[in-house]
Design an enzyme around this catalytic site. Structure first.
Site: not given
Lengths: 578, 578
Positions: A348-349
């Site tokens: 989830e960057l």
């Protein structure tokens, strides 16, 4: 096993009984219906030498003999102390208990033979042989054979599941002699992931979880130890990180705590490994080192990350690199004696974060990807230098197209398409498919909604992965479904995930158990049985009912599987068949 | 309350603080920000006479003075023993705690004045005035005024929620002086329903549930004490019913247990009333009196009832009538001292059952309805003769068109249309709308599914009322929504229902709390606030976070409301507003 005709008949009758014992299911099991009683003075030998039952024994070092000595002691204590009189598994007023006044035939010997030498690596993920054979003759001789001490522990756990306490309170017996079990796991990686950053869990909760994992033959505890919400991990080289990043001084893990947790696991066949999620999910570092983090607690959060507070490492920062060098120099040598893995996160960057980074000012993948590639490469070199294998979440190779070393294990959570893509690319995979194995799902949003439009938008306030994954759904999942044989071989196993936004010590046990047990059987025994058929809920339910009672009596607050009417009744009374 | 300008300013600042105290919300509350310390030797008076703090005091009889004496003792013990240092409610490293070294201003007096005389009926459902006023002056004088001793108990509970322990561990304080609270409930019936037939709950679990209900100002514990699965209720006149019908001799409620539970509730303002569900949901009687029951454990169950084992009273049987006369003669005089109600059930009666009844052999409503009318009439006459008011599930009047006495209270579970229909017919109603207030929903089927077509049909194994009703959904429900004012007046209140197919002592607390708290605030404070606006999650969340911590510290394993990052942060960090 059933050469006299009468024994064969009673074997057949037992197959109809609701009491079926042994979770997870062994690869092969035959049992009969003679009763044997167990006494505390049973003669135990280990590789020919006598081994006493020493209550509360703690291994002085991690050697096979010490670990087995402790295992023998835990096993016998578990049988004698847990007071498992199984009335919940039998019709009331039925005649299900042996009558000790009719004479008792006693178990005589428990002969443990370990054929292989343990290595230090036996107590880590890796090549350890986890198989065991257990035979219990009608004459009262027990033989437990295994290659490794871990295999011995599994055999002892299986042995303990053959026994009940008599309602008089002074006898313990198995009604299943003779017994012949051959057993080995289907997948080498059988895990539970806990999240100690959204809510902190005291060491005692983690040790209790390890206990229950060992009973389930689950062998990997993945501790997602830090995240943007808090940093409970004490780093002696940088004490300010947890001083500022923990929720409270009491909500930290000292090096002694980490050692104690890992050691406790190693003594029970459970490898404990850590994840420091990066470069996203690391906002808590900003509380002590603001210069390393972009987008810390930026609002509205959904523009910058998936959950407040946001915060990611600067992707092109020598200061971040120096921080991580110091962190890994501090941490990796301490955890490496007990594990083969270190998880560097990577889920989830959010690309937008780097727009706030003065050194980057971009959310373009073309700009960010090479920086992320270098960031990952640098960290993974450090992991390998410490003798560990890196694990990353699937987004690193799949969403960011980062090239990873072939040793890297990829942890997948987005489901079957991802598993297919990853194994297609030749990656070894750990599977935590959120549609099946995310145990936090389905109990409602952690976010509160203002009245008005927000209320309307949020209503009825289900969480993103609702509904709850019931044990039956957990049990239905096959991590290798849809894969070609050569792809399936790359699936090391899986982990149930227990993200803790709405979970803390009060409800931890009830949410992990018995659902992790269901995944545990898929991972140990395989989704399919020896005949190639999917395992049936009808076979699993009575065994899980029984095993759940054993967990509760040994101090783990597992949720129930079925109401007592069902556990006491004929199985078909609570089944649906067409 | 804030005549000096500085106090007014600090009142404004406190309104921004995440610490807001008091669950459920009082009808009116003003508070300020002076710190007052509480000492164990605070002078307490009750109607002018001194009242000592006696740790563990148990009332010798149900009189106002005795009940208040016990309440005072519980309240002070709760403050001093629960060790609630509220660091989870404040940003770490912020300066939120008063400094005792700067001098302590002490509370001097707690002056309790009860203006009304308690009647025996004060400790039952009915006309008891539950209101109270509480003032705490900046000089340290506390005045608690109420009409009844139950009102005094509520005032004491509110008083206790003003206090925290100092982290030194040797001081207790409120930061909110001065305080002015006027309070009274919106609905007279504020309940929790537990089911002791699918799973049995030991007395200790029920007493703990009563404790938590009292903290929540919930005042009715409905015990669905029997069902087709088991009969835990000991009837001295017919001991065979529980001997054969209970899951195990240990899983029964003796008359002493029932008295203890009801008495324990009465001492805390919680009326405990029983339901014996009939004429359906009564199969367990067949284990001792097979001649009274039709369709016991008939298969496939779905043809005969909603859940195995099936079993209903014969509708036209003198033997059933004699059994019930004996049962009520035994039971009603014992429960009547503590309650105004008896619940005769009446849900989900399946017409097909009577096809197996030799005296009826029909599933026609035309045949069955007059028999059911007579059955209900006869039982309700018995209930009234014992001085109690009958309650039935909604199917009796709505699905079966049975005419009920105007005193009868109807318990609705099928939702808003039913409430509208029932109040339209002039019935007093208790609301347990399953779409909002069924706390067992959403965790998966209790039934196991065979492989093949059954598996496909059952997949993904959600239960009938999935998904889980999160506390936010529970909180969103208004039992009077859509009703005309004269209809709304007939809604006595509601109950959250905790059917126990998949709930037992291991997970009971985590599933009731804090969701019953959310319903409790709707029922005590009203879904709408004094300004007529729906209460907001944004106001409720920080208060519920705090109250949940208080419950856990006093021994109730409530699930968490939000992660610690949210409880420690600014509220807007975990909110969604448009």
């Amino acid at each position: 096993m059933c050469s006299p005709f009468l024994s064969c008949l009673s074997l057949f009758l037992l197959a109809l009984s609701p009491v079926a014992a042994i979770w997870p299911a062994p690869q092969s099991l035959t049992k009969d219906s003679s009763v044997l009683y167990l006494h505390q003075n049973i003669q135990v030998t280990y590789n020919g030498a006598s081994m006493s039952y020493i209550y509360g024994y703690v291994p002085s070092k991690l050697t096979g003999k010490e670990v087995v000595q402790a295992g023998v002691s835990r096993t016998l204590a578990g049988i004698f102390n847990s007071q498992f009189v199984p009335w919940k598994l039998h019709k009331p007023h039925s005649n299900w208990e042996p009558d000790p006044s009719q004479g008792q035939k006693w178990l005589k010997t428990l002969e443990i033979v370990q054929s292989g030498q343990d290595q230090p690596s036996t107590f880590k993920a890796g090549e350890v042989d986890e198989s065991y054979n257990l035979t219990l003759s009608a004459e009262g001789d027990v033989k437990l054979n295994a290659v490794s001490s871990i295999g011995v522990l599994y055999g002892l756990e299986t042995f303990s599941q053959l026994f009940y306490q008599h309602s008089t309170g002074i006898f313990w017996y198995t009604p299943y002699a003779s017994v012949l079990i051959q057993d080995a796991p289907q997948f080498p990686h059988r895990g539970v992931m806990i999240d100690t950053a959204r809510h902190f869990f005291p060491v005692s909760d983690i040790l209790r979880t390890i206990d229950a994992m060992a009973w389930n033959k689950l062998n990997r505890l993945h501790v997602h130890v830090t995240d943007s919400q808090s940093w409970p991990l004490v780093l002696p080289s940088m004490p300010e990180v947890s001083e500022m990043g923990a929720y409270h001084p009491s909500q930290t893990y000292s090096p002694t705590d980490i050692d104690r947790i890992q050691r406790y696991g190693a003594e029970r066949g459970v490898e404990v490994y850590l994840e420091i999620d990066m470069p996203g999910h690391i906002g808590a570092v900003a509380l002590s080192h603001p210069e390393l983090i972009v987008a810390y607690n930026e609002m509205p959060f959904w523009w910058w990350c998936s959950e407040p507070p946001c915060g990611a490492f600067k992707l092109n920062s020598p200061a971040v690199d120096a921080f991580l060098e110091k962190l890994f120099d501090d941490l990796l040598p301490r955890v490496a004696p007990y594990t083969a893995y270190f998880h560097t996160g990577g889920d989830e960057l959010n690309k937008n974060d780097s727009m706030l980074d003065d050194a980057i000012r971009s959310n373009s993948s073309t700009v960010l990807q090479p920086l992320l590639q270098k960031f990952i490469d640098t960290q993974h070199v450090r992991i390998r230098k410490a003798g560990l294998t890196p694990i990353t979440w699937e987004e690193i190779p799949l969403a960011w197209n980062v090239t990873l070393g072939k040793d890297t294990v990829v942890h997948s959570w987005l489901g079957s398409d991802s598993i297919k893509a990853l194994t297609g690319k030749g990656f070894k995979v750990i599977d935590s498919n959120y549609n099946f194995w995310y145990l936090d799902c389905g109990r409602g949003q952690w976010l509160s909604w203002a009245n008005g439009n927000a209320f309307t938008m949020g209503y009825p306030f289900n969480d993103w992965c609702s509904p709850t994954k019931s044990w039956r759904l957990v049990y239905s999942y096959d991590p290798t479904a849809g894969l070609a044989p050569e792809e399936a071989k790359l699936v090391l196993g899986g982990e149930v995930a227990v993200w803790s936004e709405t979970i803390d010590p009060a409800n931890l046990d009830t949410l992990i158990w018995p659902r992790a047990s269901a995944a545990g059987e898929v991972l140990w025994s395989g989704r399919r049985d020896a005949s190639g058929q999917n395992r049936s809920q009808l076979d699993a339910t009575p065994r899980l009912n029984e095993f759940r009672e054993r967990m509760v009596l040994k101090g783990v607050r597992s949720s129930p599987v079925q109401m007592t009417f069902c556990t006491q009744g004929k199985p078909e009374e609570c089944e649906y068949a067409l």
